[in-house]
Write a protein that holds these residues in place. Structure first.
Motif, PDB file in Angstrom:
ATOM      1  N   ALA A 140       4.183   2.211  -5.984  1.00 48.90           N
ATOM      2  CA  ALA A 140       3.947   2.391  -7.415  1.00 48.90           C
ATOM      3  C   ALA A 140       4.134   3.861  -7.778  1.00 48.90           C
ATOM      4  O   ALA A 140       4.050   4.741  -6.910  1.00 48.90           O
ATOM      5  N   VAL A 141       4.388   4.129  -9.048  1.00 46.53           N
ATOM      6  CA  VAL A 141       4.585   5.519  -9.501  1.00 46.53           C
ATOM      7  C   VAL A 141       3.538   5.814 -10.571  1.00 46.53           C
ATOM      8  O   VAL A 141       3.793   5.668 -11.770  1.00 46.53           O
ATOM      9  N   PRO A 142       2.336   6.206 -10.162  1.00 49.17           N
ATOM     10  CA  PRO A 142       1.255   6.446 -11.128  1.00 49.17           C
ATOM     11  C   PRO A 142       1.431   7.760 -11.877  1.00 49.17           C
ATOM     12  O   PRO A 142       2.243   8.613 -11.502  1.00 49.17           O
ATOM     13  N   ILE A 143       0.658   7.905 -12.930  1.00 46.89           N
ATOM     14  CA  ILE A 143       0.747   9.071 -13.807  1.00 46.89           C
ATOM     15  C   ILE A 143       0.063  10.282 -13.173  1.00 46.89           C
ATOM     16  O   ILE A 143      -1.000  10.174 -12.573  1.00 46.89           O
ATOM     17  N   HIS A 144       0.664  11.430 -13.315  1.00 51.27           N
ATOM     18  CA  HIS A 144       0.069  12.711 -12.906  1.00 51.27           C
ATOM     19  C   HIS A 144      -0.342  13.470 -14.160  1.00 51.27           C
ATOM     20  O   HIS A 144       0.385  13.476 -15.148  1.00 51.27           O
ATOM     21  N   PRO A 145      -1.480  14.169 -14.166  1.00 52.45           N
ATOM     22  CA  PRO A 145      -2.492  14.227 -13.108  1.00 52.45           C
ATOM     23  C   PRO A 145      -3.633  13.240 -13.375  1.00 52.45           C
ATOM     24  O   PRO A 145      -4.305  13.332 -14.398  1.00 52.45           O
ATOM     25  N   THR A 146      -3.832  12.328 -12.495  1.00 53.49           N
ATOM     26  CA  THR A 146      -4.930  11.376 -12.590  1.00 53.49           C
ATOM     27  C   THR A 146      -5.559  11.193 -11.215  1.00 53.49           C
ATOM     28  O   THR A 146      -4.991  11.597 -10.206  1.00 53.49           O
ATOM     29  N   VAL A 147      -6.727  10.573 -11.202  1.00 46.34           N
ATOM     30  CA  VAL A 147      -7.339  10.204  -9.930  1.00 46.34           C
ATOM     31  C   VAL A 147      -6.545   9.065  -9.296  1.00 46.34           C
ATOM     32  O   VAL A 147      -6.306   9.046  -8.081  1.00 46.34           O
ATOM     33  N   SER A 148      -6.060   8.147 -10.117  1.00 42.84           N
ATOM     34  CA  SER A 148      -5.341   6.979  -9.609  1.00 42.84           C
ATOM     35  C   SER A 148      -4.053   7.341  -8.887  1.00 42.84           C
ATOM     36  O   SER A 148      -3.566   6.568  -8.056  1.00 42.84           O
ATOM     37  N   GLU A 149      -3.474   8.506  -9.190  1.00 43.92           N
ATOM     38  CA  GLU A 149      -2.196   8.848  -8.559  1.00 43.92           C
ATOM     39  C   GLU A 149      -2.316   9.028  -7.045  1.00 43.92           C
ATOM     40  O   GLU A 149      -1.315   8.978  -6.328  1.00 43.92           O
ATOM     41  N   LEU A 150      -3.557   9.205  -6.554  1.00 41.98           N
ATOM     42  CA  LEU A 150      -3.726   9.382  -5.115  1.00 41.98           C
ATOM     43  C   LEU A 150      -3.831   8.052  -4.374  1.00 41.98           C
ATOM     44  O   LEU A 150      -3.829   8.026  -3.134  1.00 41.98           O
ATOM     45  N   ILE A 151      -3.906   6.949  -5.092  1.00 44.96           N
ATOM     46  CA  ILE A 151      -4.051   5.648  -4.425  1.00 44.96           C
ATOM     47  C   ILE A 151      -2.819   5.310  -3.581  1.00 44.96           C
ATOM     48  O   ILE A 151      -2.959   4.884  -2.420  1.00 44.96           O
ATOM     49  N   PRO A 152      -1.562   5.484  -4.061  1.00 49.66           N
ATOM     50  CA  PRO A 152      -0.417   5.230  -3.186  1.00 49.66           C
ATOM     51  C   PRO A 152      -0.430   6.115  -1.937  1.00 49.66           C
ATOM     52  O   PRO A 152      -0.046   5.674  -0.845  1.00 49.66           O
ATOM     53  N   THR A 153      -0.889   7.360  -2.081  1.00 51.36           N
ATOM     54  CA  THR A 153      -1.001   8.236  -0.916  1.00 51.36           C
ATOM     55  C   THR A 153      -2.043   7.706   0.058  1.00 51.36           C
ATOM     56  O   THR A 153      -1.855   7.742   1.276  1.00 51.36           O
ATOM     57  N   LEU A 154      -3.145   7.189  -0.487  1.00 53.57           N
ATOM     58  CA  LEU A 154      -4.167   6.596   0.344  1.00 53.57           C
ATOM     59  C   LEU A 154      -3.597   5.426   1.141  1.00 53.57           C
ATOM     60  O   LEU A 154      -3.871   5.285   2.332  1.00 53.57           O
ATOM     61  N   VAL A 155      -2.794   4.600   0.475  1.00 51.43           N
ATOM     62  CA  VAL A 155      -2.156   3.469   1.164  1.00 51.43           C
ATOM     63  C   VAL A 155      -1.202   3.973   2.242  1.00 51.43           C
ATOM     64  O   VAL A 155      -1.177   3.446   3.363  1.00 51.43           O
ATOM     65  N   GLY A 156      -0.435   4.980   1.903  1.00 53.23           N
ATOM     66  CA  GLY A 156       0.525   5.520   2.874  1.00 53.23           C
ATOM     67  C   GLY A 156      -0.100   6.110   4.114  1.00 53.23           C
ATOM     68  O   GLY A 156       0.547   6.201   5.166  1.00 53.23           O
ATOM     69  N   ASN A 157      -1.360   6.508   3.996  1.00 51.11           N
ATOM     70  CA  ASN A 157      -2.067   7.115   5.129  1.00 51.11           C
ATOM     71  C   ASN A 157      -2.900   6.116   5.931  1.00 51.11           C
ATOM     72  O   ASN A 157      -3.674   6.520   6.802  1.00 51.11           O
ATOM     73  N   LEU A 158      -2.756   4.825   5.638  1.00 55.01           N
ATOM     74  CA  LEU A 158      -3.480   3.823   6.411  1.00 55.01           C
ATOM     75  C   LEU A 158      -3.053   3.856   7.880  1.00 55.01           C
ATOM     76  O   LEU A 158      -1.854   3.786   8.189  1.00 55.01           O
TER      77      LEU A 158
END
Length: 458
Positions: free
Chosen positions: A436-454
């Motif tokens: 997904a391509v979330p909006i910057h700057p938001t808290v939600s934008e770090l969720i794809p990064t969180l998934v990528g670091n699983l």
């Protein structure tokens, strides 16, 4: 005299009026019985007023921190009557909205009084008998008052009676270190009270993961709140300064003296005096009405929704109960409680947004896991707001690549968690969220990064 309706709803809380609207819209005659206040807990003593108070407390905290942002003001003062009046207005406006809604429904009769079963699908209220082929119980719950030694000797507060306080307590002792207790503890600390939390367990909110409990304790203590855990023998008694609370903890003084004490040790269902046994309606050992996956009770033609059924303790789960019942009875669907993916929030500051399994629950399941965690100090939006307490955490199934649960403890966590909740409801694999391509700057934008670091759990 006996009055017959197509349906009877007992309780005008979250699920009741909504179901009445659907039933009357389908041409049915409906009686809704309310013994106290229309709107139930959420409107009158729960979500609406408490989150209004939380908002005032947040404003106070920002004012206290103003210099950190380069904003200098004069001496800070707390106007507690105005704070309480804000909460009161929200209550009254919301209650009136519900009452007006009920009044607009053709075929609805609102009856004020206490309902009790006298037989199968037969209810007595105000000396009159009501009958209907379908009865829906939406009676809610109330604060649990444990039989602590000395509890009858002191004037204690509950979540209901603390809301209209006109003055800030000198020292508020909160007995109970879970959701209700923590929210009131932080807000009154921000209003200027000395605050002590007393919790019988080894840590706060013990059903959350240990790292969540520890972080919340850390930021509460950083604001000057004293936390006493392992309070294995809680007693109450009068004191010249107000009330003394015996805690018998493994560390620290054996008692705490405060001007006020708030009992925040859970809730209990309002099922004590409904005559459920006369209708063949079974309850569990805590008084919750037993229901199946479709919210049907053990009695034919009787359903239970909301806090009284023990299948959820939140406004949104009560609303979903109504949706399940209405969809099944009126829309020909087959909705079930077990289809629900539970999400919820704790409204301390920063808030905790939670969905699905905790890490501990996932590990106990025996599944192969993927886990990711990221501190809020690495979330740009949190840094910009200077609100960097907390972290994000996600747990996924290593084989199915489906999200099992997540926690966002941090600024905006109560909103950002919905991005994950929606993916779980869509039964989407983690890759969908990662790209997904979330909006910057938001808290939600770090969720794809969180998934990528699983990475595989150790």
């Amino acid at each position: 005299m006996t009055h017959t309706f197509d349906a009877i709803i007992v309780g005008a809380g979250q699920a009741g009026p909504a179901l009445a609207n659907r039933l009357t819209g389908a041409g049915k005659t409906v009686a809704i019985i309310e013994r106290h206040l229309v709107g139930g807990t959420c409107v009158n003593t729960g979500c609406k007023p408490t989150k209004t108070l939380v908002a005032s407390a947040y404003a106070a905290r920002l004012a206290q921190r103003g210099a950190e942002y380069g904003v200098r003001t004069g001496p800070l003062s707390i106007d507690m009557p105005t704070i309480a009046a804000r909460a009161r207005k929200v209550i009254l406006d919301s209650r009136k909205g519900n009452e007006d809604w009920l009044a607009s429904m053709p075929g609805l009769t609102l009856i004020r009084g206490h309902a009790r079963f006298t037989g199968s699908r037969r209810i007595e209220v105000n000396g009159e008998t009501l009958e209907a082929p379908q009865i829906f119980l939406n009676v809610g719950g109330r604060a649990n008052v444990p039989d602590f030694p000395g509890v009858d000797e002191v004037d204690y507060l509950t979540n209901s009676t603390i809301i209209p306080l006109q003055t800030v307590p000198g020292h508020l002792v909160v007995v109970g270190g879970s959701y209700i207790g923590l929210e009131f503890a932080q807000m009154f600390r921000r209003f200027g009270a000395e605050v002590t939390i007393v919790e019988k367990s080894a840590r706060l909110i013990g059903h959350e993961d240990e790292d969540v409990s520890a972080e919340i304790r850390a930021f509460l203590e950083a604001e000057g709140i004293a936390v006493r855990t392992d309070a294995c023998c809680i007693t109450l008694g009068k004191h010249e300064r107000g009330v003394k609370i015996g805690v018998d903890c493994t560390e620290g003084s054996p008692e705490v003296v405060g001007t006020h004490v708030l009992l925040a040790v859970g809730r209990r269902p309002n099922t004590d005096d409904l005559g459920l046994d006369k209708a063949g309606i079974e309850t569990d050992d805590k008084g919750y009405i037993k229901v199946d996956d479709y919210l049907r009770t053990s009695a034919e033609g009787v359903w239970a929704m909301g806090d009284c059924n023990g299948r959820g303790a939140f406004t949104h789960t009560a609303w979903n109960d109504y949706e399940i019942v209405a969809a099944n009875l009126l829309d020909g669907e087959e909705r079930k409680v077990s289809d629900r993916i539970l999400g919820y929030a704790l409204y301390v500051d920063p808030p905790l947004g939670r969905v699905g399994m905790t890490e501990s629950q996932a590990r106990q399941s025996g599944r192969p896991l993927l886990i990711s965690k990221r501190p809020m100090t690495r979330v740009g939006r949190a840094v910009e707001k200077a609100e960097t307490w907390g972290f994000m955490k996600m747990v996924a199934d290593a084989e199915t690549k489906k999200i099992l649960g997540a926690a966002i403890l941090g600024t905006g966590g109560d909103e950002a968690i919905h991005g994950i909740l929606d993916m779980m409801n869509a039964d989407a694999p983690i890759g969908t969220l990662q790209w997904a391509v979330p909006i910057h700057p938001t808290v939600s934008e770090l969720i794809p990064t969180l998934v990528g670091n699983l990475t595989p759990a150790r």
